[in-house]
Write a protein that holds these residues in place. Structure first.
Motif, PDB file in Angstrom:
ATOM      1  N   PRO A  48       0.846  -1.199   0.000  1.00 28.04           N
ATOM      2  CA  PRO A  48       0.000   0.000   0.000  1.00 28.04           C
ATOM      3  C   PRO A  48       0.885   1.255   0.000  1.00 28.04           C
ATOM      4  O   PRO A  48       2.050   1.201   0.398  1.00 28.04           O
ATOM      5  CB  PRO A  48      -0.811  -0.122   1.290  1.00 28.04           C
ATOM      6  N   ALA A 117      -2.006  -5.971   1.738  1.00 29.34           N
ATOM      7  CA  ALA A 117      -3.101  -5.036   1.996  1.00 29.34           C
ATOM      8  C   ALA A 117      -2.741  -4.112   3.158  1.00 29.34           C
ATOM      9  O   ALA A 117      -3.069  -2.928   3.145  1.00 29.34           O
ATOM     10  CB  ALA A 117      -4.388  -5.793   2.306  1.00 29.34           C
ATOM     11  N   GLN A 118      -2.079  -4.674   4.180  1.00 27.56           N
ATOM     12  CA  GLN A 118      -1.655  -3.887   5.347  1.00 27.56           C
ATOM     13  C   GLN A 118      -0.268  -4.313   5.786  1.00 27.56           C
ATOM     14  O   GLN A 118       0.023  -5.509   5.865  1.00 27.56           O
ATOM     15  CB  GLN A 118      -2.598  -4.108   6.532  1.00 27.56           C
TER      16      GLN A 118
END
Length: 184
Positions: A48, A117-118
């Protein structure tokens, strides 16, 4: 001599304000997993935007991600994570593993693509690493699939060094999961 003095002062000023940089170094665990492929390409990891930046961030109690003053990653985070995963799988297995671009003439038997995603140091005192990885096999040597992952590693301390250490441990866990998946 007068021309050298301003140049030397400029160099000293630049060096004195240098921000510390921190490596993402997963602990290497010795193992000898037998993978179902002889060669594996690790494609560039997708991170991200906040994790792709060179600044190290920490989540606050309100959920906001704030840059830690005077703390930068030592390498481009996408590159560092990609290389760390390739290194970890290569050391933990019998396969020849390299990060993209694949350096050998003959294509790798399989490739792994990690989409994060994280990747964040949370306010609760953990580093969270979640997302998915896809295993593709050009010659169908292994079953192609997509696997999800969610890893949480405790922070020893909410400092740049503590975040770097916990991030490295989380990446090592992810690499171990990928290694295990490729050995089935």
């Amino acid at each position: 001599m007068y021309r050298i003095l301003p140049f030397a002062a400029l160099i000293l000023a630049a060096c004195s304000g240098a921000e510390p940089r921190y490596l993402i170094e997963p602990p290497i665990q010795a193992a000898s997993a037998r993978l179902r492929v002889a060669t594996l390409e690790v494609r560039e990891v997708s991170l991200p935007a906040y994790a792709e930046a060179s600044e190290i961030v920490l989540e606050g109690e309100d959920g906001a991600l704030t840059q830690i003053d005077n703390a930068l990653w030592a390498d481009d985070p996408s590159r560092a994570v990609t290389l760390a995963i390739a290194e970890h799988i290569g050391r933990a297995s019998n396969a020849t593993v390299a990060a993209e671009p694949w350096p050998l003439e003959e294509d790798a038997q399989a490739a792994v693509q990690v989409t994060v995603a994280q990747m964040v140091a949370r306010a609760d005192g953990t580093v969270a690493l979640s997302g998915q990885y896809a295993i593709s096999s050009y010659d169908r040597v292994v079953r192609e699939r997509i696997e999800r992952f969610a890893i949480s590693v405790p922070l020893a301390e909410a400092t740049p060094a503590g975040i770097a250490q916990a991030t490295g441990a989380a990446i090592a866990q992810l690499a171990a999961e990928i290694t295990e998946s490729l050995s089935r």
